[in-house]
Design a protein around this motif. Structure first.
Motif, PDB file in Angstrom:
ATOM      1  N   GLU A  94     -16.031  -9.951  -3.809  1.00  0.00           N
ATOM      2  CA  GLU A  94     -16.025  -8.484  -3.805  1.00  0.00           C
ATOM      3  C   GLU A  94     -14.604  -7.972  -4.019  1.00  0.00           C
ATOM      4  OE1 GLU A  94     -17.766  -4.751  -1.105  1.00  0.00           O
ATOM      5  OE2 GLU A  94     -17.904  -6.808  -0.372  1.00  0.00           O
ATOM      6  N   ARG A  95     -14.514  -6.797  -4.641  1.00  0.00           N
ATOM      7  CA  ARG A  95     -13.230  -6.116  -4.807  1.00  0.00           C
ATOM      8  C   ARG A  95     -13.413  -4.641  -4.445  1.00  0.00           C
ATOM      9  NH1 ARG A  95     -10.906  -7.108 -10.716  1.00  0.00           N
ATOM     10  NH2 ARG A  95     -12.657  -5.740 -11.187  1.00  0.00           N
ATOM     11  N   ALA A  96     -12.352  -4.035  -3.975  1.00  0.00           N
ATOM     12  CA  ALA A  96     -12.400  -2.599  -3.673  1.00  0.00           C
ATOM     13  C   ALA A  96     -10.983  -2.046  -3.748  1.00  0.00           C
ATOM     14  CB  ALA A  96     -12.992  -2.348  -2.290  1.00  0.00           C
ATOM     15  N   HIS A  97     -10.883  -0.737  -3.979  1.00  0.00           N
ATOM     16  CA  HIS A  97      -9.564  -0.105  -3.946  1.00  0.00           C
ATOM     17  C   HIS A  97      -9.705   1.335  -3.466  1.00  0.00           C
ATOM     18  CE1 HIS A  97     -10.879   1.411  -7.927  1.00  0.00           C
ATOM     19  NE2 HIS A  97     -10.036   2.404  -7.703  1.00  0.00           N
ATOM     20  N   ALA A  98      -8.598   1.897  -3.051  1.00  0.00           N
ATOM     21  CA  ALA A  98      -8.566   3.289  -2.596  1.00  0.00           C
ATOM     22  C   ALA A  98      -7.215   3.879  -2.966  1.00  0.00           C
ATOM     23  CB  ALA A  98      -8.787   3.380  -1.094  1.00  0.00           C
ATOM     24  N   VAL A  99      -7.209   5.170  -3.210  1.00  0.00           N
ATOM     25  CA  VAL A  99      -5.981   5.890  -3.569  1.00  0.00           C
ATOM     26  C   VAL A  99      -5.768   7.011  -2.564  1.00  0.00           C
ATOM     27  CG1 VAL A  99      -4.804   7.276  -5.327  1.00  0.00           C
ATOM     28  CG2 VAL A  99      -6.315   5.392  -6.017  1.00  0.00           C
ATOM     29  N   THR A 100      -4.582   7.090  -2.005  1.00  0.00           N
ATOM     30  CA  THR A 100      -4.234   8.191  -1.110  1.00  0.00           C
ATOM     31  C   THR A 100      -2.829   8.658  -1.428  1.00  0.00           C
ATOM     32  OG1 THR A 100      -3.304   6.764   0.605  1.00  0.00           O
ATOM     33  CG2 THR A 100      -5.657   7.233   0.753  1.00  0.00           C
ATOM     34  N   SER A 101      -2.509   9.855  -0.990  1.00  0.00           N
ATOM     35  CA  SER A 101      -1.181  10.399  -1.223  1.00  0.00           C
ATOM     36  C   SER A 101      -0.159   9.670  -0.361  1.00  0.00           C
ATOM     37  CB  SER A 101      -1.151  11.896  -0.908  1.00  0.00           C
ATOM     38  OG  SER A 101      -1.486  12.119   0.446  1.00  0.00           O
ATOM     39  N   LEU A 102       1.080   9.668  -0.842  1.00  0.00           N
ATOM     40  CA  LEU A 102       2.179   9.072  -0.085  1.00  0.00           C
ATOM     41  C   LEU A 102       2.783  10.150   0.801  1.00  0.00           C
ATOM     42  CD1 LEU A 102       3.853   6.941  -2.897  1.00  0.00           C
ATOM     43  CD2 LEU A 102       2.654   6.077  -0.885  1.00  0.00           C
ATOM     44  N   GLU A 103       2.757   9.901   2.111  1.00  0.00           N
ATOM     45  CA  GLU A 103       3.221  10.926   3.047  1.00  0.00           C
ATOM     46  C   GLU A 103       4.709  10.847   3.334  1.00  0.00           C
ATOM     47  OE1 GLU A 103       0.513  11.827   6.397  1.00  0.00           O
ATOM     48  OE2 GLU A 103      -0.602  10.076   5.717  1.00  0.00           O
ATOM     49  N   ILE A 104       5.308   9.661   3.183  1.00  0.00           N
ATOM     50  CA  ILE A 104       6.737   9.531   3.459  1.00  0.00           C
ATOM     51  C   ILE A 104       7.373   8.708   2.348  1.00  0.00           C
ATOM     52  CG2 ILE A 104       6.370   9.628   5.958  1.00  0.00           C
ATOM     53  CD1 ILE A 104       6.941   6.595   6.009  1.00  0.00           C
ATOM     54  N   PRO A 105       8.688   8.823   2.138  1.00  0.00           N
ATOM     55  CA  PRO A 105       9.367   7.982   1.153  1.00  0.00           C
ATOM     56  C   PRO A 105       9.457   6.546   1.646  1.00  0.00           C
ATOM     57  CG  PRO A 105      10.972   9.257   2.391  1.00  0.00           C
ATOM     58  CD  PRO A 105       9.615   9.761   2.811  1.00  0.00           C
ATOM     59  N   TYR A 106       9.905   5.675   0.763  1.00  0.00           N
ATOM     60  CA  TYR A 106      10.082   4.286   1.167  1.00  0.00           C
ATOM     61  C   TYR A 106      11.235   4.188   2.151  1.00  0.00           C
ATOM     62  CZ  TYR A 106      11.520  -0.553   1.219  1.00  0.00           C
ATOM     63  OH  TYR A 106      11.890  -1.802   1.644  1.00  0.00           O
ATOM     64  N   ILE A 107      10.964   3.651   3.323  1.00  0.00           N
ATOM     65  CA  ILE A 107      11.979   3.411   4.357  1.00  0.00           C
ATOM     66  C   ILE A 107      11.799   1.966   4.816  1.00  0.00           C
ATOM     67  CG2 ILE A 107      12.893   4.075   6.610  1.00  0.00           C
ATOM     68  CD1 ILE A 107      11.570   6.830   6.216  1.00  0.00           C
ATOM     69  N   PRO A 108      12.822   1.119   4.643  1.00  0.00           N
ATOM     70  CA  PRO A 108      12.669  -0.272   5.095  1.00  0.00           C
ATOM     71  C   PRO A 108      12.226  -0.347   6.545  1.00  0.00           C
ATOM     72  CG  PRO A 108      14.693  -0.016   3.832  1.00  0.00           C
ATOM     73  CD  PRO A 108      14.142   1.367   4.042  1.00  0.00           C
ATOM     74  N   GLY A 109      11.198  -1.145   6.795  1.00  0.00           N
ATOM     75  CA  GLY A 109      10.693  -1.305   8.151  1.00  0.00           C
ATOM     76  C   GLY A 109       9.553  -0.381   8.511  1.00  0.00           C
ATOM     77  N   LEU A 110       9.288   0.633   7.671  1.00  0.00           N
ATOM     78  CA  LEU A 110       8.212   1.586   7.961  1.00  0.00           C
ATOM     79  C   LEU A 110       7.150   1.595   6.861  1.00  0.00           C
ATOM     80  CD1 LEU A 110      10.237   4.620   9.402  1.00  0.00           C
ATOM     81  CD2 LEU A 110       9.053   2.808  10.656  1.00  0.00           C
ATOM     82  N   ALA A 112       4.216   0.313   6.632  1.00  0.00           N
ATOM     83  CA  ALA A 112       2.830   0.560   7.020  1.00  0.00           C
ATOM     84  C   ALA A 112       2.510   2.051   7.084  1.00  0.00           C
ATOM     85  CB  ALA A 112       2.528  -0.096   8.362  1.00  0.00           C
ATOM     86  N   PHE A 113       3.488   2.865   7.409  1.00  0.00           N
ATOM     87  CA  PHE A 113       3.239   4.307   7.513  1.00  0.00           C
ATOM     88  C   PHE A 113       3.158   4.955   6.128  1.00  0.00           C
ATOM     89  CE2 PHE A 113       5.053   2.998  11.507  1.00  0.00           C
ATOM     90  CZ  PHE A 113       4.237   3.628  12.421  1.00  0.00           C
ATOM     91  N   ARG A 114       3.701   4.290   5.146  1.00  0.00           N
ATOM     92  CA  ARG A 114       3.629   4.768   3.767  1.00  0.00           C
ATOM     93  C   ARG A 114       2.367   4.264   3.066  1.00  0.00           C
ATOM     94  NH1 ARG A 114       6.973   6.374  -0.642  1.00  0.00           N
ATOM     95  NH2 ARG A 114       6.769   5.113  -2.532  1.00  0.00           N
ATOM     96  N   GLU A 115       1.983   3.002   3.356  1.00  0.00           N
ATOM     97  CA  GLU A 115       0.917   2.357   2.600  1.00  0.00           C
ATOM     98  C   GLU A 115      -0.299   1.984   3.441  1.00  0.00           C
ATOM     99  OE1 GLU A 115       2.630  -0.967   0.577  1.00  0.00           O
ATOM    100  OE2 GLU A 115       4.289   0.194  -0.238  1.00  0.00           O
ATOM    101  N   GLY A 116      -0.223   2.164   4.751  1.00  0.00           N
ATOM    102  CA  GLY A 116      -1.318   1.729   5.610  1.00  0.00           C
ATOM    103  C   GLY A 116      -2.608   2.498   5.395  1.00  0.00           C
ATOM    104  N   GLY A 117      -2.493   3.785   5.096  1.00  0.00           N
ATOM    105  CA  GLY A 117      -3.685   4.606   4.889  1.00  0.00           C
ATOM    106  C   GLY A 117      -4.581   4.081   3.784  1.00  0.00           C
ATOM    107  N   PRO A 118      -4.037   3.892   2.565  1.00  0.00           N
ATOM    108  CA  PRO A 118      -4.904   3.372   1.500  1.00  0.00           C
ATOM    109  C   PRO A 118      -5.403   1.956   1.763  1.00  0.00           C
ATOM    110  CG  PRO A 118      -2.613   3.560   0.749  1.00  0.00           C
ATOM    111  CD  PRO A 118      -2.707   4.273   2.052  1.00  0.00           C
ATOM    112  N   ILE A 119      -4.630   1.158   2.486  1.00  0.00           N
ATOM    113  CA  ILE A 119      -5.101  -0.192   2.823  1.00  0.00           C
ATOM    114  C   ILE A 119      -6.343  -0.111   3.704  1.00  0.00           C
ATOM    115  CG2 ILE A 119      -4.576  -2.266   4.167  1.00  0.00           C
ATOM    116  CD1 ILE A 119      -1.712  -2.075   3.145  1.00  0.00           C
ATOM    117  N   LEU A 120      -6.282   0.696   4.757  1.00  0.00           N
ATOM    118  CA  LEU A 120      -7.436   0.842   5.642  1.00  0.00           C
ATOM    119  C   LEU A 120      -8.623   1.448   4.895  1.00  0.00           C
ATOM    120  CD1 LEU A 120      -5.608   2.078   8.860  1.00  0.00           C
ATOM    121  CD2 LEU A 120      -6.739  -0.133   8.545  1.00  0.00           C
TER     122      LEU A 120
END
Length: 265
Positions: A94-110, A112-120
């Motif tokens: 199976e394959r799946a994908h999702a697209v969501t807006s980026l809420e914060i810029p890229y910050i090293p160490g954070l 998950a807060f930038r990309e966690g939403g579309p992953i979930l």
């Protein structure tokens, strides 16, 4: 799939201090040792045939997770596309994908807060329940021991592994050049990591190497995300990296992310 810890879900609207505080909670909740029911030796094996007096052993479902990004008319990244590929016995089921807006810029160490939403969101689209998640990103090799593999693994309470192409933090306990396939170099905590110095965070794992002393392939930086120990994480990545540097579920997720992005650009 169920979300046992919705209170720990990544939230891009939090302040940086609140995000880092949440990561400390994630690290406290994470289990960096083996705690799963499947047999790692059967990850890539096809369904074993039944024999007299025995039943078939069904391989676990391994899901690779990767990200791609979409740009707006100004050429700025404004959306994340998360792609997930579920495999069983080396076969894509199976394959799946999702697209969501980026809420914060890229910050090293954070991350998950930038990309966690579309992953979930992408994982929620799967009809199968993963036995193991393998991320293109860090797990315990992280400033606060809570990389994206740890964060999502804890939120879903699913065994998870982080596989990064570059080292975010920590100290390799040996050289990384011209290592033979299968070599592991321990990565231990240093002053940049919120853990006692010498804590084993993961390994630099050599999954592929050139047959030449003049060229060297960089290792992958493998760390436990949740409910997997560092040694087992390294074993699993070596098992899943069949013909390429990246473990196959992650490689296929990367490929699928590229394919899924094309009609949206």
């Amino acid at each position: 799939m169920p979300t046992p810890r919705p209170d720990l879900e990544p939230d891009g609207s939090l302040s940086r201090e609140e995000m880092e505080s949440l990561q400390h909670e994630i690290a406290d909740a994470a289990v960096f040792e083996d705690q799963f029911a499947f047999d790692p030796a059967h990850l890539s094996n096809p369904l074993e045939a039944t024999t007299a007096g025995s039943s078939a052993t069904e391989p676990p479902i391994v899901v690779g997770v990767d990200q791609s990004f979409l740009t707006n008319d100004a050429g700025e990244q404004d959306r994340a596309l998360s792609a997930v590929v579920a495999m069983r016995g080396g076969v894509v089921i199976e394959r799946a994908h999702a697209v969501t807006s980026l809420e914060i810029p890229y910050i090293p160490g954070l991350l998950a807060f930038r990309e966690g939403g579309p992953i979930l969101a992408a994982l929620a689209e799967l009809s199968v329940d993963p036995d193991l998640l393998v991320f293109d990103g860090s797990g315990r090799i992280h400033f606060r021991q809570a990389g994206i593999a740890t964060h999502v693994g804890v939120v879903l309470d699913v065994p998870s592994i982080g596989v990064a192409k570059s080292l975010l933090c920590g100290e390799p306990q040996g050289g990384l050049e011209n290592r033979a396939v299968g070599t592991r170099v321990p990565i231990e905590a240093n002053a940049r990591v919120d853990a006692p110095d010498g804590t084993l965070l993961g390994y630099a794992v050599q999954t592929r190497q050139y047959d030449s002393p003049n060229r060297s392939i960089n290792p992958l930086y493998v760390s436990p995300g949740h409910r997997v120990g560092p040694g087992t994480a390294a074993d699993i990545v070596l098992e899943l990296a069949t013909s390429y540097k990246l473990p196959e579920p992650v490689r296929l997720a990367d490929q699928y992310a590229t394919d899924a992005k094309e009609p949206l650009e």
